[in-house]
Design an enzyme around this catalytic site. Structure first.
Site, PDB file in Angstrom:
ATOM      1  N   GLU A 104      -0.257 -20.297   9.003  1.00 46.66           N
ATOM      2  CA  GLU A 104       0.500 -20.860   7.849  1.00 46.66           C
ATOM      3  C   GLU A 104       1.367 -21.850   8.249  1.00 46.66           C
ATOM      4  O   GLU A 104       1.762 -22.147   9.411  1.00 46.66           O
ATOM      5  CB  GLU A 104       1.460 -19.849   7.188  1.00 46.66           C
ATOM      6  CG  GLU A 104       2.351 -19.070   8.353  1.00 46.66           C
ATOM      7  CD  GLU A 104       3.810 -18.607   7.803  1.00 46.66           C
ATOM      8  OE1 GLU A 104       3.539 -17.401   7.310  1.00 46.66           O
ATOM      9  OE2 GLU A 104       4.669 -19.220   7.697  1.00 46.66           O
ATOM     10  N   HIS A 154       1.284 -16.536  -4.356  1.00 44.42           N
ATOM     11  CA  HIS A 154       2.390 -15.694  -4.758  1.00 44.42           C
ATOM     12  C   HIS A 154       3.540 -16.616  -4.727  1.00 44.42           C
ATOM     13  O   HIS A 154       3.418 -17.764  -4.162  1.00 44.42           O
ATOM     14  CB  HIS A 154       2.554 -14.858  -3.695  1.00 44.42           C
ATOM     15  CG  HIS A 154       2.938 -15.039  -2.179  1.00 44.42           C
ATOM     16  ND1 HIS A 154       1.897 -15.434  -1.249  1.00 44.42           N
ATOM     17  CD2 HIS A 154       3.879 -15.347  -1.663  1.00 44.42           C
ATOM     18  CE1 HIS A 154       2.478 -15.909  -0.201  1.00 44.42           C
ATOM     19  NE2 HIS A 154       3.865 -15.834  -0.180  1.00 44.42           N
ATOM     20  N   GLU A 187       7.155 -12.031  -3.831  1.00 39.84           N
ATOM     21  CA  GLU A 187       7.635 -11.467  -2.479  1.00 39.84           C
ATOM     22  C   GLU A 187       8.889 -11.491  -2.550  1.00 39.84           C
ATOM     23  O   GLU A 187       9.688 -12.446  -2.923  1.00 39.84           O
ATOM     24  CB  GLU A 187       6.987 -12.504  -1.504  1.00 39.84           C
ATOM     25  CG  GLU A 187       7.490 -12.366  -0.257  1.00 39.84           C
ATOM     26  CD  GLU A 187       6.926 -13.514   0.888  1.00 39.84           C
ATOM     27  OE1 GLU A 187       6.094 -13.850   0.669  1.00 39.84           O
ATOM     28  OE2 GLU A 187       7.362 -13.615   2.032  1.00 39.84           O
TER      29      GLU A 187
HETATM   30  C1  V0V Z   1      -4.633  -9.435  -5.949  1.00 43.72           C
HETATM   31  N1  V0V Z   1      -4.499  -9.454  -7.195  1.00 43.72           N
HETATM   32  C2  V0V Z   1      -3.665 -10.470  -7.503  1.00 43.72           C
HETATM   33  C3  V0V Z   1      -3.368 -11.053  -6.185  1.00 43.72           C
HETATM   34  N2  V0V Z   1      -3.827 -10.318  -5.307  1.00 43.72           N
HETATM   35  N3  V0V Z   1      -3.068 -10.803  -8.748  1.00 43.72           N
HETATM   36  C4  V0V Z   1      -2.385 -11.896  -8.553  1.00 43.72           C
HETATM   37  N4  V0V Z   1      -2.018 -12.463  -7.206  1.00 43.72           N
HETATM   38  C5  V0V Z   1      -2.478 -12.190  -6.271  1.00 43.72           C
HETATM   39  N5  V0V Z   1      -2.246 -12.709  -5.046  1.00 43.72           N
HETATM   40  C6  V0V Z   1      -5.202  -8.512  -8.329  1.00 43.72           C
HETATM   41  C7  V0V Z   1      -6.650  -8.367  -8.144  1.00 43.72           C
HETATM   42  O1  V0V Z   1      -7.173  -9.680  -8.892  1.00 43.72           O
HETATM   43  C8  V0V Z   1      -6.845  -7.363  -8.687  1.00 43.72           C
HETATM   44  O2  V0V Z   1      -6.857  -7.333  -9.904  1.00 43.72           O
HETATM   45  C9  V0V Z   1      -6.084  -6.325  -8.111  1.00 43.72           C
HETATM   46  O3  V0V Z   1      -4.745  -7.290  -8.108  1.00 43.72           O
HETATM   47  C10 V0V Z   1      -6.233  -5.587  -6.858  1.00 43.72           C
HETATM   48  O4  V0V Z   1      -6.709  -6.447  -5.838  1.00 43.72           O
HETATM   49  P1  V0V Z   1      -7.868  -6.478  -4.814  1.00 43.72           P
HETATM   50  O5  V0V Z   1      -8.513  -7.677  -4.612  1.00 43.72           O
HETATM   51  O6  V0V Z   1      -8.618  -5.099  -5.051  1.00 43.72           O
HETATM   52  O7  V0V Z   1      -6.870  -6.154  -3.464  1.00 43.72           O
HETATM   53  P2  V0V Z   1      -6.081  -5.333  -2.901  1.00 43.72           P
HETATM   54  O8  V0V Z   1      -5.603  -4.053  -3.874  1.00 43.72           O
HETATM   55  O9  V0V Z   1      -6.793  -4.789  -1.837  1.00 43.72           O
HETATM   56  O10 V0V Z   1      -4.756  -6.149  -2.422  1.00 43.72           O
HETATM   57  C11 V0V Z   1      -3.806  -6.482  -3.434  1.00 43.72           C
HETATM   58  C12 V0V Z   1      -2.532  -6.573  -2.996  1.00 43.72           C
HETATM   59  C13 V0V Z   1      -2.471  -7.202  -1.611  1.00 43.72           C
HETATM   60  C14 V0V Z   1      -1.691  -7.366  -3.947  1.00 43.72           C
HETATM   61  C15 V0V Z   1      -1.990  -5.074  -2.574  1.00 43.72           C
HETATM   62  O11 V0V Z   1      -3.188  -8.617  -1.711  1.00 43.72           O
HETATM   63  C16 V0V Z   1      -1.354  -7.222  -0.339  1.00 43.72           C
HETATM   64  O12 V0V Z   1      -1.031  -6.198   0.007  1.00 43.72           O
HETATM   65  N6  V0V Z   1      -0.514  -8.604  -0.701  1.00 43.72           N
HETATM   66  C17 V0V Z   1       0.567  -8.273  -0.068  1.00 43.72           C
HETATM   67  C18 V0V Z   1       0.341  -9.038   1.528  1.00 43.72           C
HETATM   68  C19 V0V Z   1      -0.038 -10.560   1.500  1.00 43.72           C
HETATM   69  O13 V0V Z   1      -0.442 -11.065   0.051  1.00 43.72           O
HETATM   70  N7  V0V Z   1       0.089 -11.334   2.690  1.00 43.72           N
HETATM   71  C20 V0V Z   1      -0.269 -12.596   2.643  1.00 43.72           C
HETATM   72  C21 V0V Z   1       0.763 -13.470   2.350  1.00 43.72           C
HETATM   73  P3  V0V Z   1      -8.050  -6.785 -10.984  1.00 43.72           P
HETATM   74  O14 V0V Z   1      -9.402  -7.425 -10.701  1.00 43.72           O
HETATM   75  O15 V0V Z   1      -8.302  -5.203 -10.710  1.00 43.72           O
HETATM   76  O16 V0V Z   1      -7.639  -7.086 -12.465  1.00 43.72           O
HETATM   77  S1  V0V Z   1       1.639 -13.662   4.066  1.00 43.72           S
HETATM   78  C22 V0V Z   1       3.162 -14.155   3.672  1.00 43.72           C
HETATM   79  O17 V0V Z   1       3.556 -14.472   2.418  1.00 43.72           O
HETATM   80  C23 V0V Z   1       4.025 -14.537   4.831  1.00 43.72           C
HETATM   81  C24 V0V Z   1       3.992 -13.983   5.991  1.00 43.72           C
HETATM   82  C25 V0V Z   1       5.511 -15.079   4.565  1.00 43.72           C
HETATM   83  O18 V0V Z   1       5.843 -15.369   3.376  1.00 43.72           O
HETATM   84  O19 V0V Z   1       6.256 -15.184   5.457  1.00 43.72           O
HETATM   85 CO    CO Z   2       5.147 -15.600   1.523  1.00 42.09          CO
END
Ligand code: V0V
Ligand code: CO
Length: 147
Positions: free
Chosen positions: A43, A84, A134
């Site tokens: 990032e 996000h 977040e």
């Molecule tokens: C997934 N979905 C989203 C999405 N990601 N909706 C909006 N925005 C997003 N970014 C929706 C997706 O379209 C599905 O909807 C549903 O959620 C389930 O998604 P999936 O593809 O099956 O994925 P999952 O369930 O395995 O994971 C989704 C979650 C995951 C949100 C639980 O992405 C997660 O844990 N995110 C948190 C960590 C993260 O994003 N890290 C990267 C950034 P339908 O199709 O069922 O309707 S790291 C960061 O920001 C840092 C280090 C920082 O700021 O310092």
């Molecule tokens: Co972030």
């Protein structure tokens, strides 16, 4: 209390190319960059402005380092774009508990380590009108200088 937009997270396939787009188009420079193994991202933070609470607002450009990471999965499904939003708070622990008590799913039991030594957690997008949200508490001032 949430006091600022800490960052907007933008998913991209090629971090260096995307950094160059933001530099050439807007004049934004990289304030900090790192790899977060746990989150599966490389990032770059582009600082947009300081804020009234001692923090700042950034764009966070994110390239996945693994296909099966959150950003890798999201890119495969949606292509590049806004991934996000992140609100800044002085107390991510208290604010995430307060939000959890309102019935919104908080993804982590304890905040994890984010950019520049911050502490972060996420709210489930399905509980937030489709927006992955977040919460961030920045590291103590001076703990992480830009580099
Ligand atoms: C997934 N979905 C989203 C999405 N990601 N909706 C909006 N925005 C997003 N970014 C929706 C997706 O379209 C599905 O909807 C549903 O959620 C389930 O998604 P999936 O593809 O099956 O994925 P999952 O369930 O395995 O994971 C989704 C979650 C995951 C949100 C639980 O992405 C997660 O844990 N995110 C948190 C960590 C993260 O994003 N890290 C990267 C950034 P339908 O199709 O069922 O309707 S790291 C960061 O920001 C840092 C280090 C920082 O700021 O310092
Ligand atoms: Co972030």
């Amino acid at each position: 209390m949430l006091t600022r937009i800490d960052h907007i997270g933008i998913a991209c396939r090629d971090l260096d190319k995307t950094v160059e787009f933001y530099r050439a188009t807007y004049g934004f420079e990289v304030f900090h960059s790192e790899v977060n193994e746990e989150q599966g991202v490389r990032e770059a933070m582009l600082k947009i402005n300081d804020t009234g609470d001692g923090g700042a607002s950034y764009l966070q450009l994110l390239e996945p380092i693994r296909e099966d990471s959150p950003v890798g999965k999201w890119l495969a499904k949606n292509g590049e774009g806004v991934h996000h939003i992140a609100f800044g708070t002085g107390d991510v622990d208290a604010d995430s508990e307060e939000i959890r008590a309102k019935g919104v799913r908080v993804l982590y039991d304890e905040p994890r380590i984010g950019s520049m030594g911050s502490r972060i957690t996420f709210l489930h997008p399905k509980d937030c009108g489709g927006v992955l949200t977040e919460l961030v508490t920045a590291a103590e001032p001076g703990a992480h200088e830009g580099h």
